[in-house]
Scaffold this motif. Structure first.
Motif, PDB file in Angstrom:
ATOM      1  N   ALA A 154      19.726  -7.593  -5.533  1.00 38.11           N
ATOM      2  CA  ALA A 154      19.951  -7.195  -4.138  1.00 38.11           C
ATOM      3  C   ALA A 154      20.389  -5.737  -4.059  1.00 38.11           C
ATOM      4  O   ALA A 154      19.968  -4.990  -3.164  1.00 38.11           O
ATOM      5  CB  ALA A 154      21.005  -8.102  -3.510  1.00 38.11           C
ATOM      6  N   GLY A 155      21.203  -5.291  -5.009  1.00 35.71           N
ATOM      7  CA  GLY A 155      21.646  -3.898  -5.014  1.00 35.71           C
ATOM      8  C   GLY A 155      20.561  -2.923  -5.401  1.00 35.71           C
ATOM      9  O   GLY A 155      20.569  -1.764  -4.993  1.00 35.71           O
ATOM     10  N   LEU A 156      19.585  -3.394  -6.194  1.00 36.99           N
ATOM     11  CA  LEU A 156      18.511  -2.512  -6.640  1.00 36.99           C
ATOM     12  C   LEU A 156      17.567  -2.131  -5.507  1.00 36.99           C
ATOM     13  O   LEU A 156      16.885  -1.108  -5.584  1.00 36.99           O
ATOM     14  CB  LEU A 156      17.715  -3.183  -7.771  1.00 36.99           C
ATOM     15  CG  LEU A 156      18.467  -3.427  -9.074  1.00 36.99           C
ATOM     16  CD1 LEU A 156      17.567  -4.113 -10.086  1.00 36.99           C
ATOM     17  CD2 LEU A 156      19.003  -2.126  -9.649  1.00 36.99           C
ATOM     18  N   GLU A 157      17.518  -2.943  -4.481  1.00 38.05           N
ATOM     19  CA  GLU A 157      16.618  -2.648  -3.364  1.00 38.05           C
ATOM     20  C   GLU A 157      16.985  -1.327  -2.692  1.00 38.05           C
ATOM     21  O   GLU A 157      16.121  -0.640  -2.153  1.00 38.05           O
ATOM     22  CB  GLU A 157      16.668  -3.794  -2.351  1.00 38.05           C
ATOM     23  CG  GLU A 157      16.129  -5.113  -2.905  1.00 38.05           C
ATOM     24  CD  GLU A 157      16.255  -6.234  -1.900  1.00 38.05           C
ATOM     25  OE1 GLU A 157      16.785  -5.984  -0.791  1.00 38.05           O
ATOM     26  OE2 GLU A 157      15.825  -7.365  -2.218  1.00 38.05           O
ATOM     27  N   ASP A 158      18.260  -0.962  -2.750  1.00 35.62           N
ATOM     28  CA  ASP A 158      18.698   0.294  -2.119  1.00 35.62           C
ATOM     29  C   ASP A 158      18.383   1.513  -2.977  1.00 35.62           C
ATOM     30  O   ASP A 158      18.514   2.648  -2.507  1.00 35.62           O
ATOM     31  CB  ASP A 158      20.205   0.244  -1.858  1.00 35.62           C
ATOM     32  CG  ASP A 158      20.575  -0.902  -0.924  1.00 35.62           C
ATOM     33  OD1 ASP A 158      19.731  -1.265  -0.084  1.00 35.62           O
ATOM     34  OD2 ASP A 158      21.705  -1.429  -1.046  1.00 35.62           O
ATOM     35  N   ALA A 159      17.966   1.285  -4.243  1.00 35.33           N
ATOM     36  CA  ALA A 159      17.729   2.410  -5.153  1.00 35.33           C
ATOM     37  C   ALA A 159      16.308   2.948  -5.057  1.00 35.33           C
ATOM     38  O   ALA A 159      15.980   3.937  -5.728  1.00 35.33           O
ATOM     39  CB  ALA A 159      18.025   1.992  -6.591  1.00 35.33           C
ATOM     40  N   GLY A 160      15.481   2.335  -4.253  1.00 35.51           N
ATOM     41  CA  GLY A 160      14.128   2.841  -4.054  1.00 35.51           C
ATOM     42  C   GLY A 160      13.275   2.879  -5.309  1.00 35.51           C
ATOM     43  O   GLY A 160      12.461   3.788  -5.482  1.00 35.51           O
ATOM     44  N   SER A 164      20.748   7.931 -10.193  1.00 40.62           N
ATOM     45  CA  SER A 164      20.908   6.617  -9.577  1.00 40.62           C
ATOM     46  C   SER A 164      21.927   5.774 -10.335  1.00 40.62           C
ATOM     47  O   SER A 164      22.699   5.020  -9.727  1.00 40.62           O
ATOM     48  CB  SER A 164      19.557   5.891  -9.526  1.00 40.62           C
ATOM     49  OG  SER A 164      18.625   6.617  -8.744  1.00 40.62           O
ATOM     50  N   ILE A 165      21.938   5.904 -11.652  1.00 37.11           N
ATOM     51  CA  ILE A 165      22.925   5.187 -12.459  1.00 37.11           C
ATOM     52  C   ILE A 165      24.335   5.668 -12.108  1.00 37.11           C
ATOM     53  O   ILE A 165      25.265   4.872 -11.935  1.00 37.11           O
ATOM     54  CB  ILE A 165      22.651   5.382 -13.961  1.00 37.11           C
ATOM     55  CG1 ILE A 165      21.413   4.603 -14.389  1.00 37.11           C
ATOM     56  CG2 ILE A 165      23.855   4.979 -14.803  1.00 37.11           C
ATOM     57  CD1 ILE A 165      21.607   3.111 -14.445  1.00 37.11           C
ATOM     58  N   ALA A 166      24.494   6.977 -11.987  1.00 35.60           N
ATOM     59  CA  ALA A 166      25.806   7.539 -11.647  1.00 35.60           C
ATOM     60  C   ALA A 166      26.262   7.073 -10.268  1.00 35.60           C
ATOM     61  O   ALA A 166      27.433   6.730 -10.064  1.00 35.60           O
ATOM     62  CB  ALA A 166      25.755   9.061 -11.711  1.00 35.60           C
ATOM     63  N   ALA A 167      25.349   7.045  -9.313  1.00 31.87           N
ATOM     64  CA  ALA A 167      25.697   6.613  -7.961  1.00 31.87           C
ATOM     65  C   ALA A 167      26.079   5.136  -7.944  1.00 31.87           C
ATOM     66  O   ALA A 167      27.045   4.737  -7.277  1.00 31.87           O
ATOM     67  CB  ALA A 167      24.523   6.860  -7.012  1.00 31.87           C
TER      68      ALA A 167
END
Length: 218
Positions: free
Chosen positions: A11-17, A39-42
């Protein structure tokens, strides 16, 4: 590495585009994520704000993510002559998350091993019904010991988890300590193999301390 369930991680990966991928599911609430550095840092910052355990892993490549895609054709080409055979011992794959016969381990399988998520939790869960009794992690450090214990607890299985090596400790000492734990648990040990003896060689003997006679009369 993050203390997330696979469902929550996806579910969280969906925001990472598409910049992050679920790289491994190591336990019911332990996952590894891979992808672009930014993205990993964010994601790490966001999880820390939420009080969720996470740790950045210092590795050279973002395995099991889109960063591996340019290697696909070269890998398949180099491994096209593989002729896998049926395994002689039970084999549980972290690619399929289930038992496999071994003959399926062709070039395409090894590409999936590089690109697809590691299904470690599924593979261990599939193994546990065979009641192994003990699980030994082969590696430079017991990084998955907690995951193994978590999977066993979720399955209601009673197993002891042992390391083969530990960082900062003598390899030989750790290995022998785990071997002794296996022996105490009732596992059969090939002592001739341990001492490096062939079948014709006599068994080794060890000098024990002599009895300390006091030499006094009563």
């Amino acid at each position: 590495a993050a203390a997330l369930t696979p469902e929550r991680a996806r579910a969280g990966l969906e925001d990472a585009g598409g910049c992050l991928a679920l790289a491994a599911v190591n336990a019911p609430a332990q996952v590894t994520l891979a992808g672009d550095r930014e993205s990993i840092a964010a994601l790490q910052a966001r999880l820390c704000e939420q009080g969720i355990f996470c740790r950045r892993l210092e590795v050279d490549c973002a395995f099991h993510s889109r960063h591996m895609d340019p290697l696909r054709e070269a890998l398949l080409r180099e491994l096209k002559d593989l002729r896998p055979q049926k395994s002689r011992v039970p084999f549980y794959s972290t690619v399929s998350g289930a038992e496999m016969c071994g003959a399926e381990l062709d070039a395409e399988y090894w590409w999936r091993n590089v690109r697809a998520p590691v299904r470690f939790a599924d593979a261990v869960a599939a193994l546990l019904p065979s009641q192994p009794g003990s699980l030994i992690e082969l590696g430079a450090h017991a990084v998955l010991a907690a995951a193994l214990s978590e999977i066993a607890a979720a399955q209601g299985a009673q197993v002891q988890v042992l390391p083969s090596m530990r960082r900062g400790q003598s390899d030989w000492h750790v290995l022998c300590t785990s071997l002794s734990a296996l022996y105490v648990a009732g596992h059969e040990v090939n002592w001739r193999g341990f001492y490096g003896l062939d079948e014709a060689a006599p068994p080794p003997f060890m000098e024990l301390p002599r009895y300390p006679w006091q030499r006094q009369r009563y």
